[in-house]
Design an enzyme around this catalytic site. Sequence first.
Site, short mmCIF file in Angstrom:
data_model
loop_
_atom_site.label_atom_id
_atom_site.label_comp_id
_atom_site.label_asym_id
_atom_site.label_seq_id
_atom_site.Cartn_x
_atom_site.Cartn_y
_atom_site.Cartn_z
N LYS A 154 -14.25 50.50 39.23
CA LYS A 154 -13.97 51.85 38.73
C LYS A 154 -14.67 52.84 39.66
O LYS A 154 -15.77 53.31 39.39
CB LYS A 154 -14.46 51.97 37.28
N1 PMP Z 1 -6.85 51.38 33.99
C1 PMP Z 1 -7.43 52.47 34.53
C2 PMP Z 1 -6.97 52.93 35.88
C3 PMP Z 1 -8.43 53.15 33.84
O1 PMP Z 1 -9.01 54.24 34.37
C4 PMP Z 1 -8.82 52.70 32.57
C5 PMP Z 1 -9.89 53.43 31.80
N2 PMP Z 1 -11.16 52.99 32.15
C6 PMP Z 1 -8.20 51.55 32.05
C7 PMP Z 1 -7.22 50.92 32.79
C8 PMP Z 1 -8.61 50.99 30.72
O2 PMP Z 1 -9.89 50.46 30.83
P1 PMP Z 1 -10.85 50.36 29.56
O3 PMP Z 1 -10.10 49.69 28.49
O4 PMP Z 1 -12.00 49.54 30.04
O5 PMP Z 1 -11.22 51.75 29.19
#
Ligand code: PMP
Length: 296
Positions: A154
């Site tokens: 991320k």
């Molecule tokens: N894909 C992307 C590109 C994201 O930014 C997110 C949000 N963090 C997610 C998927 C979903 O991840 P999570 O369930 O860990 O929030």
Amino acid sequence: MSYYNDKTVIYLNGSFVKATDANTDLYSQSLHYGYAAFEGIRAYKTHNGTRIFKAKAHFERLKRSCELAHIPFTWDIDQLIRETYKILSLNNLNDAYIRPLVFCGANMTLSAPKSVSIMICAWEWGAYLGHKQLKVGLSSYQRPNPKSIPIDAKISAHYVNSILATTEATKNGYDEALLLDMHNNVAEAPGANVFIEKNGKLYTPPLGHILPGITRATVIGLCKTLDIECIEKVLSVDELKEADSAFFCGTAAEIAGIESIDGVKYPVKWPDSVGATIQRTYKALVLEKQNYEVII
Ligand code: PMP
């Protein structure tokens, strides 16, 4: 939306400081090159008190994102979780969105960071009801090639791709975008993962071209509990468009039903979909309601 006021306290490199007093270096590698890693975490007001959902998984992903991007991560995760609970209590927050950010100091070169900082801030985020189903448009942008950047990290810079896709989608009259990967298979939304339903089973793209969502992993776990077959497989655009229903999932979006793709509506009404069952169960889970399987 205002994220802070003159009373807001944030965590910065081991201290609790007022958001209005905190500052950063304009020569930061993070500001110039997007060289930073972050997380998006939710806290919920439950009958057991304020609880940060999957705190450890989020901070572990933050650490892994830093490692994948070669940004030194020197903090203790349990300590960071304790500091995050303190941020919530210092700001009187119960239902909140929490944003940890690891960022780099002044360095205008494209070499390893000279110094690294961590900040954690939070703001109020009321429960998202998830009643509105989304009109989704397939994006003309693709998710980045995983060989050009570690897509399972991320990293701040990745979110230029997300901003471009969301901006294009809203400009075209959609609520949200869905991006394909470099092979034109279904990848994910700008800030959420995607599931489709076909003949009572759920399908979701495998890891490789997507962020490994913590909500995605939670949904896969809920499917096991609920005895719903859930298959991770490469999904084509045809499979996406011929599905019975579909939904996005993410920390911010929670479980959000999709009404249509490129204007074509899904045949199964959201309340009758497998996704709606997952949505109710997920909500019970984050709110720590007992016997959540029985509630549905
Ligand atoms: N894909 C992307 C590109 C994201 O930014 C997110 C949000 N963090 C997610 C998927 C979903 O991840 P999570 O369930 O860990 O929030």
